[in-house]
Design an enzyme around this catalytic site. Sequence first.
Site, mmCIF file in Angstrom:
data_model
loop_
_atom_site.group_PDB
_atom_site.id
_atom_site.type_symbol
_atom_site.label_atom_id
_atom_site.label_comp_id
_atom_site.label_asym_id
_atom_site.label_seq_id
_atom_site.Cartn_x
_atom_site.Cartn_y
_atom_site.Cartn_z
ATOM 1 N N TYR A 24 0.804 -1.231 0.000
ATOM 2 C CA TYR A 24 0.000 0.000 0.000
ATOM 3 C C TYR A 24 0.836 1.279 0.000
ATOM 4 C CZ TYR A 24 -3.756 -3.265 1.044
ATOM 5 O OH TYR A 24 -4.645 -4.306 0.976
ATOM 6 N N ASN A 75 -12.811 4.115 -2.244
ATOM 7 C CA ASN A 75 -11.976 2.955 -1.965
ATOM 8 C C ASN A 75 -12.604 2.294 -0.750
ATOM 9 O OD1 ASN A 75 -10.157 0.995 -1.348
ATOM 10 N ND2 ASN A 75 -8.340 2.309 -1.398
ATOM 11 N N ASP A 88 -25.796 -1.499 -2.897
ATOM 12 C CA ASP A 88 -27.180 -0.996 -2.960
ATOM 13 C C ASP A 88 -27.226 0.510 -2.698
ATOM 14 O OD1 ASP A 88 -28.119 -3.516 -3.540
ATOM 15 O OD2 ASP A 88 -28.897 -3.916 -1.527
ATOM 16 N N HIS A 101 -8.533 1.630 -6.025
ATOM 17 C CA HIS A 101 -7.721 0.795 -5.127
ATOM 18 C C HIS A 101 -6.265 1.164 -5.305
ATOM 19 C CE1 HIS A 101 -11.198 -1.626 -4.344
ATOM 20 N NE2 HIS A 101 -11.405 -1.696 -5.640
HETATM 21 C C1 DHK Z 1 -7.559 -1.774 0.109
HETATM 22 C C2 DHK Z 1 -7.883 -2.739 0.995
HETATM 23 O O1 DHK Z 1 -7.978 -2.453 2.292
HETATM 24 C C3 DHK Z 1 -8.076 -4.143 0.591
HETATM 25 O O2 DHK Z 1 -8.991 -4.813 1.423
HETATM 26 C C4 DHK Z 1 -8.497 -4.252 -0.855
HETATM 27 C C5 DHK Z 1 -7.586 -2.011 -1.346
HETATM 28 C C6 DHK Z 1 -7.567 -3.450 -1.741
HETATM 29 C C7 DHK Z 1 -6.550 -1.139 -2.043
HETATM 30 O O3 DHK Z 1 -5.725 -1.667 -2.800
HETATM 31 O O4 DHK Z 1 -6.583 0.085 -1.883
HETATM 32 O O5 DHK Z 1 -8.524 -5.606 -1.231
#
Ligand code: DHK
Length: 145
Positions: A24, A75, A88, A101
């Site tokens: 991330y 996200n 929904d 994401h």
């Molecule tokens: C962020 C999350 O917390 C994951 O649960 C997803 C997503 C992906 C991201 O890549 O920002 O699967």
Amino acid sequence: MAKPVFVLNGPNLNMLGLREPEIYGRDTLDDVRVRVEARAATLGLAVAFRQSNHEGELIGWIQEAREAASGIILNAGSLTHTSIGILDALSAAELPVIEVHLSNIFRRETFRQHSYVSLAAKGVICGLGVPGYELALEAMAGLVT
Ligand code: DHK
């Protein structure tokens, strides 16, 4: 005054910078907010940037967006892959939705490769890290201005 774009973040995104940085990145959610607000200003968009670890709170914000927002950038974190309630709410909002994401969910576990959010999204940006939020804003500017 134009309505803001809601930029909504789901569970564990408050942990950005600490959480699995190899996936991330090292930017914090506050860093993301600063970049989003700066890009929005150059595009002439107002934004409301929020994060919650709670599905119901996110659903409440999406319901609020129907009247209060011009579009939604979302996200939804892990709720992307599980939440029919969020799908929904997005469908009921009748607004342009862009799904974001940080990671490329299609290079990861199989359970991340399905998104309920995508069923209500105009488009999806994934795998590009924090710039993906800025790209989503650029696309949203084309949809709402
Ligand atoms: C962020 C999350 O917390 C994951 O649960 C997803 C997503 C992906 C991201 O890549 O920002 O699967």
